[in-house]
Design a protein around this motif. Structure first.
Motif, short mmCIF file in Angstrom:
data_model
loop_
_atom_site.label_atom_id
_atom_site.label_comp_id
_atom_site.label_asym_id
_atom_site.label_seq_id
_atom_site.Cartn_x
_atom_site.Cartn_y
_atom_site.Cartn_z
N ILE A 86 13.92 -32.56 105.11
CA ILE A 86 13.06 -32.29 103.95
C ILE A 86 11.83 -33.18 103.96
N ASN A 87 10.77 -32.61 103.45
CA ASN A 87 9.44 -33.21 103.50
C ASN A 87 9.26 -34.23 102.37
N SER A 88 10.15 -35.23 102.35
CA SER A 88 10.10 -36.27 101.33
C SER A 88 10.88 -37.46 101.85
N SER A 89 10.48 -38.66 101.45
CA SER A 89 11.22 -39.85 101.87
C SER A 89 12.46 -40.07 101.00
N ARG A 90 12.59 -39.29 99.92
CA ARG A 90 13.77 -39.41 99.05
C ARG A 90 14.47 -38.06 98.94
N TRP A 91 15.73 -38.03 99.32
CA TRP A 91 16.47 -36.76 99.34
C TRP A 91 16.61 -36.15 97.95
N GLU A 92 16.57 -36.97 96.91
CA GLU A 92 16.77 -36.49 95.55
C GLU A 92 15.76 -35.40 95.16
N HIS A 93 14.61 -35.37 95.85
CA HIS A 93 13.62 -34.34 95.52
C HIS A 93 14.19 -32.93 95.69
N LEU A 94 15.18 -32.78 96.56
CA LEU A 94 15.77 -31.46 96.78
C LEU A 94 16.41 -30.93 95.49
N ILE A 95 16.89 -31.84 94.64
CA ILE A 95 17.52 -31.46 93.37
C ILE A 95 16.51 -31.58 92.21
N TYR A 96 15.75 -32.66 92.24
CA TYR A 96 14.79 -32.96 91.17
C TYR A 96 13.74 -31.87 91.00
N GLN A 97 13.23 -31.34 92.11
CA GLN A 97 12.20 -30.30 92.03
C GLN A 97 12.86 -28.94 91.79
N PHE A 98 12.90 -28.53 90.55
CA PHE A 98 13.57 -27.28 90.20
C PHE A 98 12.76 -26.09 90.72
N GLY A 99 13.30 -25.39 91.71
CA GLY A 99 12.58 -24.27 92.32
C GLY A 99 11.53 -24.72 93.32
N GLY A 100 11.60 -26.00 93.74
CA GLY A 100 10.57 -26.52 94.64
C GLY A 100 10.90 -26.50 96.11
N HIS A 101 12.03 -25.88 96.47
CA HIS A 101 12.50 -25.99 97.86
C HIS A 101 11.57 -25.32 98.88
N GLU A 102 10.77 -24.35 98.43
CA GLU A 102 9.94 -23.61 99.40
C GLU A 102 8.90 -24.49 100.09
N ALA A 103 8.43 -25.54 99.40
CA ALA A 103 7.47 -26.45 100.02
C ALA A 103 8.12 -27.75 100.45
N LEU A 104 9.45 -27.84 100.27
CA LEU A 104 10.15 -29.10 100.50
C LEU A 104 11.01 -29.07 101.76
N ILE A 105 11.64 -27.92 102.02
CA ILE A 105 12.51 -27.81 103.20
C ILE A 105 11.63 -27.54 104.43
N ASP A 106 11.63 -28.51 105.33
CA ASP A 106 10.75 -28.49 106.51
C ASP A 106 11.42 -27.73 107.67
N TYR A 107 12.66 -28.10 107.96
CA TYR A 107 13.42 -27.46 109.05
C TYR A 107 14.84 -27.18 108.57
N VAL A 108 15.39 -26.05 109.01
CA VAL A 108 16.82 -25.76 108.85
C VAL A 108 17.38 -25.61 110.26
N ILE A 109 18.44 -26.36 110.54
CA ILE A 109 19.00 -26.43 111.90
C ILE A 109 20.48 -26.04 111.84
N VAL A 110 20.88 -25.11 112.68
CA VAL A 110 22.29 -24.69 112.78
C VAL A 110 22.72 -24.83 114.23
N LYS A 111 23.85 -25.50 114.44
CA LYS A 111 24.37 -25.77 115.79
C LYS A 111 23.29 -26.38 116.69
#
Length: 393
Positions: A352-377
């Protein structure tokens, strides 16, 4: 974090890892300076295969109609069943694929997916084949659930529906599982007043367990049914909803190490009593979260689910993150391989594009500009081009 052959090979301080792997060649290196690396999110409860939306019912609910009033008027599950029965396998797969892609862009790397909008053998198998096709062709992880007892089909009593599931559906499912044609992990029943009572629920879950399915069912949602007590007795892996669970049920689940899958979106959208997350946590219940994505609760986003869990169910951000990762993986019987960043586990990660992971929860509906990469396997399945050009703040 170093991933190899789909699994996490090493986790540690950057300089230590660089030294340890100084001679290694990597297919890809991602610089996460100023960012956070988190486990991929796990959505422990979804109904993502269906046709025919129910946006018109949302207006009815806002005007005061209850879930069961809509259900009894032929809406709700029955409306979706009618449309899903008519839809082709290809139509169902295409919409399902699109929904899974949206879930993965919101950070989900493992999703529980239920059937349950067929209620007859033919359509339930059609839905399970669609889930199986996605499991084989897509990167996102899938835990497949047979939910033929989602509602009592029109023209049948609950006892007749129960007999049909036990005598016809489950033997066919066992045959398809043994041949490798379909992989199913869990069995689910909607244990509810006016749907499947405690005795019918027990019979179906027990029969599912006998063919090797994990018990993971809907309980104590609209009325207290003693579903939690039943689940603990039968060795259920998880029970979902639990808005009306008894104190005895909570203690029984804690003793049995049966996970509670709480669904803050449902309580929010149906204006139900909030599940007692705090009491469950204090009693030692393993609390997990799910989006309950379905035509009645249209939410793909586990970050928004975590936010609602914190605000409405009084969970801390740490508790919500654990509930949407390691505990949700536990609810699906996959906590040995998923849900945390540990050596040997599957390489499912979020950056995630933040130095604090809490932004993933704190930003209500903000994940579209916050999640930088999703990695599976260990493979990047989504890279957000917008993160490189804009601040997530």
């Amino acid at each position: 974090v170093v991933c190899r052959d789909g699994c996490i090979k090493a986790v540690g301080q950057a300089d230590v890892i660089r030294h340890q792997f100084s001679g290694a060649a990597f297919e890809r290196i991602i610089d996460c300076s100023g960012k956070c690396v988190l486990p991929g999110l796990v959505d422990a409860h979804t109904h993502p295969v269906w046709a025919g939306d129910r946006v018109h019912e949302f207006a009815m609910k806002l005007a005061g109609a209850s879930y069961m009033e809509i259900h009894q008027a032929g809406g709700g599950i029955h409306f979706t069943v009618e449309h899903t029965r008519k839809a082709t396998e290809e139509e169902l797969f295409n919409t399902f694929k699109h929904r899974l892609e949206r879930m993965s862009r919101a950070g989900s790397t493992l999703v529980e997916c239920k059937s349950g909008y067929g209620l007859n053998l033919e359509t339930e198998l059609k839905m399970l084949r669609v889930i199986e096709r996605a499991r084989q062709s897509m990167d996102i992880g899938i835990s497949s659930t047979y939910c033929g007892a989602h509602s009592v089909p029109k023209g049948k009593t609950a006892t007749e529906a129960t007999d049909d599931i036990i005598n016809n559906h489950l033997p066919k499912l066992k045959e398809l599982k043994l041949s490798g044609e379909i992989h199913v992990n869990n069995i689910d029943v909607f244990c509810e007043k006016g749907v499947f009572d405690l005795d019918s629920t027990r019979r179906i879950l027990q029969a599912g367990k006998e063919i090797g399915l994990q018990i993971n069912f809907h309980g104590d949602e609209l009325h207290p049914m003693k579903s939690a007590e039943l689940g603990a007795e039968l060795g259920a892996q998880a029970i979902s909803h639990l808005e009306e669970v008894s104190d005895e049920g909570i203690m029984a689940m804690a003793r049995a190490k049966c996970a509670a899958v709480l669904l803050p979106t449902t309580a929010y959208m149906l204006r139900l009593k909030q599940p007692q997350a705090r009491k469950m946590l204090e009693e030692g219940v393993i609390v997990a979260l799910g989006s309950d994505f379905n035509p009645n609760a249209y939410c793909f986003s586990m970050p928004m689910v975590m936010h609602l869990a914190c605000v409405n169910m009084k969970m801390s951000m740490n508790e919500a993150l654990a509930a949407a990762t390691i505990n949700a993986a536990y609810a699906l019987g996959k906590s040995d391989t998923h849900g945390s960043i540990e050596t040997g586990k599957q390489g499912d990660l979020l950056i995630i594009n933040s130095s604090r992971w809490e932004h993933l929860i704190y930003q209500f509906g903000g994940h579209e500009a916050l999640i930088d990469y999703v990695i599976v396997k260990g493979k990047v399945i989504y890279q957000n081009e917008r993160c490189g050009t804009m601040s997530s703040y």
